[in-house]
Write a protein that holds these residues in place. Structure first.
Motif, PDB file in Angstrom:
ATOM      1  N   PHE A  48       3.113   7.348 -10.239  1.00 42.86           N
ATOM      2  CA  PHE A  48       1.925   8.164 -10.237  1.00 42.86           C
ATOM      3  C   PHE A  48       1.175   7.696  -9.206  1.00 42.86           C
ATOM      4  N   ILE A  49       1.171   8.025  -7.515  1.00 43.23           N
ATOM      5  CA  ILE A  49      -0.539   7.140  -7.187  1.00 43.23           C
ATOM      6  C   ILE A  49      -1.074   8.072  -6.528  1.00 43.23           C
ATOM      7  N   ARG A  50      -2.885   7.173  -6.844  1.00 41.44           N
ATOM      8  CA  ARG A  50      -3.783   8.311  -6.093  1.00 41.44           C
ATOM      9  C   ARG A  50      -3.960   7.277  -4.475  1.00 41.44           C
ATOM     10  N   VAL A  51      -3.528   7.953  -3.760  1.00 41.14           N
ATOM     11  CA  VAL A  51      -3.376   8.212  -2.163  1.00 41.14           C
ATOM     12  C   VAL A  51      -5.114   8.162  -1.808  1.00 41.14           C
ATOM     13  N   ASP A  52      -5.725   6.546  -0.783  1.00 37.44           N
ATOM     14  CA  ASP A  52      -7.056   6.693  -0.376  1.00 37.44           C
ATOM     15  C   ASP A  52      -7.150   7.888   0.485  1.00 37.44           C
ATOM     16  N   GLY A  53      -8.628   8.106   0.835  1.00 37.32           N
ATOM     17  CA  GLY A  53      -8.277   9.793   1.389  1.00 37.32           C
ATOM     18  C   GLY A  53      -8.378  10.450   0.840  1.00 37.32           C
ATOM     19  N   VAL A  54      -7.229  10.948   0.536  1.00 39.41           N
ATOM     20  CA  VAL A  54      -6.397  11.857   0.232  1.00 39.41           C
ATOM     21  C   VAL A  54      -6.342  11.783  -1.465  1.00 39.41           C
ATOM     22  N   PRO A  55      -7.757  12.240  -2.362  1.00 33.92           N
ATOM     23  CA  PRO A  55      -7.839  11.630  -3.597  1.00 33.92           C
ATOM     24  C   PRO A  55      -7.365  13.304  -4.642  1.00 33.92           C
ATOM     25  N   ASN A  56      -6.739  14.543  -4.099  1.00 32.96           N
ATOM     26  CA  ASN A  56      -6.653  15.422  -5.244  1.00 32.96           C
ATOM     27  C   ASN A  56      -4.912  15.498  -4.385  1.00 32.96           C
ATOM     28  N   ALA A  57      -4.657  14.575  -3.930  1.00 35.00           N
ATOM     29  CA  ALA A  57      -3.097  14.892  -3.316  1.00 35.00           C
ATOM     30  C   ALA A  57      -1.971  14.065  -5.474  1.00 35.00           C
ATOM     31  N   LEU A  58      -1.406  14.663  -4.777  1.00 31.32           N
ATOM     32  CA  LEU A  58      -0.610  13.365  -6.089  1.00 31.32           C
ATOM     33  C   LEU A  58       1.174  12.777  -4.960  1.00 31.32           C
ATOM     34  N   ALA A  59       1.559  12.005  -5.566  1.00 35.60           N
ATOM     35  CA  ALA A  59       1.769  10.837  -5.188  1.00 35.60           C
ATOM     36  C   ALA A  59       2.829   9.730  -5.599  1.00 35.60           C
ATOM     37  N   LEU A  60       4.050  10.647  -6.156  1.00 32.40           N
ATOM     38  CA  LEU A  60       5.160   9.671  -6.901  1.00 32.40           C
ATOM     39  C   LEU A  60       6.031   8.211  -5.652  1.00 32.40           C
ATOM     40  N   ALA A  61       6.091   7.200  -6.704  1.00 30.71           N
ATOM     41  CA  ALA A  61       6.813   6.560  -6.497  1.00 30.71           C
ATOM     42  C   ALA A  61       8.208   6.598  -7.526  1.00 30.71           C
ATOM     43  N   GLU A  62       9.242   6.885  -7.070  1.00 27.77           N
ATOM     44  CA  GLU A  62      10.202   6.798  -8.096  1.00 27.77           C
ATOM     45  C   GLU A  62      10.641   5.582  -7.974  1.00 27.77           C
ATOM     46  N   ILE A  63      11.415   5.001  -8.910  1.00 28.80           N
ATOM     47  CA  ILE A  63      11.750   3.071  -9.109  1.00 28.80           C
ATOM     48  C   ILE A  63      13.015   3.681  -8.308  1.00 28.80           C
ATOM     49  N   MET A  64      14.014   4.157  -8.588  1.00 31.93           N
ATOM     50  CA  MET A  64      15.238   3.893  -7.096  1.00 31.93           C
ATOM     51  C   MET A  64      14.901   3.938  -6.103  1.00 31.93           C
ATOM     52  N   THR A  65      13.488   4.583  -5.862  1.00 32.19           N
ATOM     53  CA  THR A  65      13.365   3.559  -4.026  1.00 32.19           C
ATOM     54  C   THR A  65      12.463   2.513  -3.792  1.00 32.19           C
ATOM     55  N   MET A  66      12.058   1.804  -4.706  1.00 30.30           N
ATOM     56  CA  MET A  66      11.403   0.814  -4.798  1.00 30.30           C
ATOM     57  C   MET A  66      12.156  -0.399  -4.406  1.00 30.30           C
ATOM     58  N   PRO A  67      11.821  -1.509  -3.080  1.00 40.55           N
ATOM     59  CA  PRO A  67      12.905  -2.670  -3.116  1.00 40.55           C
ATOM     60  C   PRO A  67      13.322  -2.966  -4.169  1.00 40.55           C
ATOM     61  N   GLU A  68      14.614  -3.537  -3.660  1.00 34.81           N
ATOM     62  CA  GLU A  68      15.219  -4.505  -4.715  1.00 34.81           C
ATOM     63  C   GLU A  68      14.503  -5.609  -5.431  1.00 34.81           C
ATOM     64  N   GLY A  69      14.210  -6.120  -6.560  1.00 30.80           N
ATOM     65  CA  GLY A  69      12.941  -6.780  -7.057  1.00 30.80           C
ATOM     66  C   GLY A  69      11.907  -6.972  -7.418  1.00 30.80           C
ATOM     67  N   MET A  70      11.905  -5.583  -6.684  1.00 27.76           N
ATOM     68  CA  MET A  70      10.322  -5.368  -7.673  1.00 27.76           C
ATOM     69  C   MET A  70      10.001  -5.307  -8.465  1.00 27.76           C
ATOM     70  N   ARG A  71       9.179  -5.855  -9.215  1.00 35.11           N
ATOM     71  CA  ARG A  71       8.692  -5.411 -10.222  1.00 35.11           C
ATOM     72  C   ARG A  71       7.451  -4.256 -10.075  1.00 35.11           C
ATOM     73  N   LEU A  72       7.473  -3.421 -11.470  1.00 36.42           N
ATOM     74  CA  LEU A  72       7.206  -2.042 -11.464  1.00 36.42           C
ATOM     75  C   LEU A  72       5.151  -2.370 -11.796  1.00 36.42           C
ATOM     76  N   PRO A  73       4.683  -2.178 -10.266  1.00 39.26           N
ATOM     77  CA  PRO A  73       3.244  -2.150 -10.059  1.00 39.26           C
ATOM     78  C   PRO A  73       2.228  -1.605 -11.826  1.00 39.26           C
ATOM     79  N   ILE A  74       1.023  -2.354 -12.550  1.00 37.87           N
ATOM     80  CA  ILE A  74       0.999  -2.133 -13.221  1.00 37.87           C
ATOM     81  C   ILE A  74      -0.852  -0.801 -13.377  1.00 37.87           C
ATOM     82  N   LEU A  75      -0.962  -0.755 -14.188  1.00 36.13           N
ATOM     83  CA  LEU A  75      -2.008   0.567 -13.973  1.00 36.13           C
ATOM     84  C   LEU A  75      -3.560  -0.066 -13.122  1.00 36.13           C
TER      85      LEU A  75
END
Length: 105
Positions: A48-75
């Motif tokens: 779940f991501i807080r988007v810059d400039g739109v703090p009340n929007a809720l964004a989701l980056a699902e694992i299946m859309t992450m580039p291959e080999g990319m590690r899951l970012p930390i909080l």
């Protein structure tokens, strides 16, 4: 914040819920828009991501859309991505993370 907590509302970010600002979110984050933001929640299925400039929007980056080999970012990590979908049923903006790396300077 526990690593696998959901994105609950932060008391230091004033405003309305994602449902209340959905129309504005769609206008500010159209499909294809490049966004940056902060990881505010991690789940086994993605981030779940807080988007810059739109703090009340809720964004989701699902694992299946992450580039291959990319590690899951930390909080708290700063990330970059592209808007790929608007999920009307739960008022989420879906992102595909940028493959150049997870952390922004």
């Amino acid at each position: 914040m526990d690593e696998y907590n959901g994105p609950g509302r932060r008391p230091d970010v004033p405003g309305q819920s994602p449902e209340e600002v959905w129309t504005a979110t769609l206008a500010l984050l159209p499909l294809g828009a490049s966004v940056t933001g902060e990881v505010i929640g991690r789940q086994p299925f993605g981030l779940f991501i807080r988007v810059d400039g739109v703090p009340n929007a809720l964004a989701l980056a699902e694992i299946m859309t992450m580039p291959e080999g990319m590690r899951l970012p930390i909080l708290g990590a700063r990330i970059r991505g592209e808007v790929i979908e608007h999920a009307e049923h739960n008022h989420q903006v879906r992102l595909r993370l940028d493959g150049s790396g997870t952390a922004l300077g």
